[in-house]
Design a protein around this motif. Structure first.
Motif, PDB file in Angstrom:
ATOM      1  N   ARG A  55      -9.526 -15.636  -4.582  1.00 32.03           N
ATOM      2  CA  ARG A  55     -10.319 -16.856  -4.356  1.00 32.03           C
ATOM      3  C   ARG A  55      -9.479 -18.114  -4.591  1.00 32.03           C
ATOM      4  O   ARG A  55      -9.642 -19.112  -3.918  1.00 32.03           O
ATOM      5  CB  ARG A  55     -11.552 -16.860  -5.252  1.00 32.03           C
ATOM      6  N   ARG A  56      -8.566 -18.052  -5.546  1.00 30.61           N
ATOM      7  CA  ARG A  56      -7.736 -19.204  -5.865  1.00 30.61           C
ATOM      8  C   ARG A  56      -6.531 -19.321  -4.932  1.00 30.61           C
ATOM      9  O   ARG A  56      -6.128 -20.403  -4.536  1.00 30.61           O
ATOM     10  CB  ARG A  56      -7.268 -19.090  -7.328  1.00 30.61           C
ATOM     11  N   ASP A  57      -5.924 -18.172  -4.596  1.00 35.14           N
ATOM     12  CA  ASP A  57      -4.720 -18.147  -3.755  1.00 35.14           C
ATOM     13  C   ASP A  57      -4.778 -16.844  -2.947  1.00 35.14           C
ATOM     14  O   ASP A  57      -4.573 -15.766  -3.503  1.00 35.14           O
ATOM     15  CB  ASP A  57      -3.471 -18.173  -4.639  1.00 35.14           C
ATOM     16  N   ASN A  58      -5.057 -16.945  -1.674  1.00 37.78           N
ATOM     17  CA  ASN A  58      -5.322 -15.734  -0.882  1.00 37.78           C
ATOM     18  C   ASN A  58      -4.079 -15.027  -0.338  1.00 37.78           C
ATOM     19  O   ASN A  58      -4.192 -14.075   0.419  1.00 37.78           O
ATOM     20  CB  ASN A  58      -6.314 -16.028   0.242  1.00 37.78           C
ATOM     21  N   ARG A  59      -2.889 -15.431  -0.761  1.00 35.23           N
ATOM     22  CA  ARG A  59      -1.680 -14.715  -0.365  1.00 35.23           C
ATOM     23  C   ARG A  59      -1.626 -13.380  -1.115  1.00 35.23           C
ATOM     24  O   ARG A  59      -1.803 -13.346  -2.334  1.00 35.23           O
ATOM     25  CB  ARG A  59      -0.424 -15.525  -0.686  1.00 35.23           C
ATOM     26  N   ILE A  60      -1.374 -12.309  -0.369  1.00 29.99           N
ATOM     27  CA  ILE A  60      -1.320 -10.978  -0.975  1.00 29.99           C
ATOM     28  C   ILE A  60      -0.145 -10.195  -0.409  1.00 29.99           C
ATOM     29  O   ILE A  60       0.403 -10.551   0.638  1.00 29.99           O
ATOM     30  CB  ILE A  60      -2.625 -10.183  -0.753  1.00 29.99           C
ATOM     31  N   PHE A  61       0.203  -9.138  -1.115  1.00 31.77           N
ATOM     32  CA  PHE A  61       1.200  -8.184  -0.644  1.00 31.77           C
ATOM     33  C   PHE A  61       0.617  -6.797  -0.826  1.00 31.77           C
ATOM     34  O   PHE A  61       0.100  -6.467  -1.896  1.00 31.77           O
ATOM     35  CB  PHE A  61       2.509  -8.324  -1.423  1.00 31.77           C
ATOM     36  N   ILE A  62       0.654  -5.995   0.229  1.00 34.20           N
ATOM     37  CA  ILE A  62       0.069  -4.655   0.221  1.00 34.20           C
ATOM     38  C   ILE A  62       1.186  -3.627   0.381  1.00 34.20           C
ATOM     39  O   ILE A  62       2.036  -3.754   1.264  1.00 34.20           O
ATOM     40  CB  ILE A  62      -0.943  -4.511   1.373  1.00 34.20           C
ATOM     41  N   SER A  63       1.164  -2.615  -0.474  1.00 33.83           N
ATOM     42  CA  SER A  63       2.087  -1.484  -0.367  1.00 33.83           C
ATOM     43  C   SER A  63       1.265  -0.223  -0.148  1.00 33.83           C
ATOM     44  O   SER A  63       0.347   0.053  -0.909  1.00 33.83           O
ATOM     45  CB  SER A  63       2.896  -1.301  -1.651  1.00 33.83           C
ATOM     46  N   VAL A  64       1.605   0.503   0.900  1.00 35.54           N
ATOM     47  CA  VAL A  64       0.932   1.763   1.214  1.00 35.54           C
ATOM     48  C   VAL A  64       2.006   2.833   1.346  1.00 35.54           C
ATOM     49  O   VAL A  64       2.932   2.682   2.144  1.00 35.54           O
ATOM     50  CB  VAL A  64       0.132   1.655   2.536  1.00 35.54           C
ATOM     51  N   VAL A  65       1.894   3.889   0.568  1.00 40.01           N
ATOM     52  CA  VAL A  65       2.877   4.969   0.615  1.00 40.01           C
ATOM     53  C   VAL A  65       2.170   6.249   1.042  1.00 40.01           C
ATOM     54  O   VAL A  65       1.158   6.632   0.474  1.00 40.01           O
ATOM     55  CB  VAL A  65       3.559   5.178  -0.753  1.00 40.01           C
ATOM     56  N   ASN A  66       2.719   6.884   2.061  1.00 37.05           N
ATOM     57  CA  ASN A  66       2.193   8.141   2.566  1.00 37.05           C
ATOM     58  C   ASN A  66       3.350   9.125   2.575  1.00 37.05           C
ATOM     59  O   ASN A  66       4.345   8.920   3.257  1.00 37.05           O
ATOM     60  CB  ASN A  66       1.641   7.945   3.980  1.00 37.05           C
ATOM     61  N   TYR A  67       3.234  10.169   1.778  1.00 37.47           N
ATOM     62  CA  TYR A  67       4.319  11.145   1.767  1.00 37.47           C
ATOM     63  C   TYR A  67       3.758  12.550   1.597  1.00 37.47           C
ATOM     64  O   TYR A  67       2.702  12.758   1.029  1.00 37.47           O
ATOM     65  CB  TYR A  67       5.341  10.843   0.677  1.00 37.47           C
ATOM     66  N   ASP A  68       4.462  13.457   2.161  1.00 41.55           N
ATOM     67  CA  ASP A  68       4.186  14.867   1.953  1.00 41.55           C
ATOM     68  C   ASP A  68       5.530  15.539   1.718  1.00 41.55           C
ATOM     69  O   ASP A  68       6.546  14.870   1.523  1.00 41.55           O
ATOM     70  CB  ASP A  68       3.398  15.473   3.119  1.00 41.55           C
ATOM     71  N   GLN A  69       5.572  16.842   1.750  1.00 43.15           N
ATOM     72  CA  GLN A  69       6.817  17.532   1.462  1.00 43.15           C
ATOM     73  C   GLN A  69       7.859  17.348   2.558  1.00 43.15           C
ATOM     74  O   GLN A  69       9.038  17.552   2.341  1.00 43.15           O
ATOM     75  CB  GLN A  69       6.549  19.014   1.252  1.00 43.15           C
TER      76      GLN A  69
END
Length: 136
Positions: A55-69
């Motif tokens: 709400r104060r500062d809408n800048r974000i950073f998203i990390s998504v990790v998808n791993y299998d063998q």
């Protein structure tokens, strides 16, 4: 948007959502998300730390990790969050809470655009995207 990032986002359910605290320090939160129509959606209670930060500062950073063998894939997305009304988006809200025992009025629903690839950071196993928008 590349098939690779679509695959990572469709086949992963949790992300790390990083926001900026009032004193400038980072705040990272593991959050369940869904990917739909080129956007990431997540929900939480209104009084959470990351919602106050957004709400104060809408800048974000998203990390998504998808791993299998067999392989490791990660998506890193620099973007801005937009708060949307959960009660006006029942089909998205229902994806989070299929039991129907939760009321959308008790939660905040947010979205973020994926943006475009950042070609300055090429790596086969990591996908970097950004949205060129300023914080509100």
């Amino acid at each position: 948007m590349s098939d690779e990032i679509v695959d990572v986002l469709k086949n992963t359910r949790h992300m790390t959502l990083s926001t900026v605290c009032e004193n400038g320090s980072p705040w990272g939160t593991p959050v369940r998300f869904i990917f739909r129509c080129g956007k990431i959606y997540w929900t939480n209670v209104d009084k959470s730390v990351h919602m106050g930060n957004i709400r104060r500062d809408n800048r974000i950073f998203i990390s998504v990790v998808n791993y299998d063998q067999e392989k490791y894939r990660a998506a890193y997305i620099k973007t801005v969050a937009k708060q949307i009304a959960a009660v006006k988006n029942p089909e998205i809200f229902a994806k989070f809470f299929k039991s129907g025992k939760y009321n959308p009025k008790d939660f905040v629903l947010c979205s973020a655009d994926i943006g475009r690839p950042d070609a300055s950071k090429p790596r086969e196993d990591r996908l970097y995207y950004y949205v060129n928008e300023e914080a509100k």
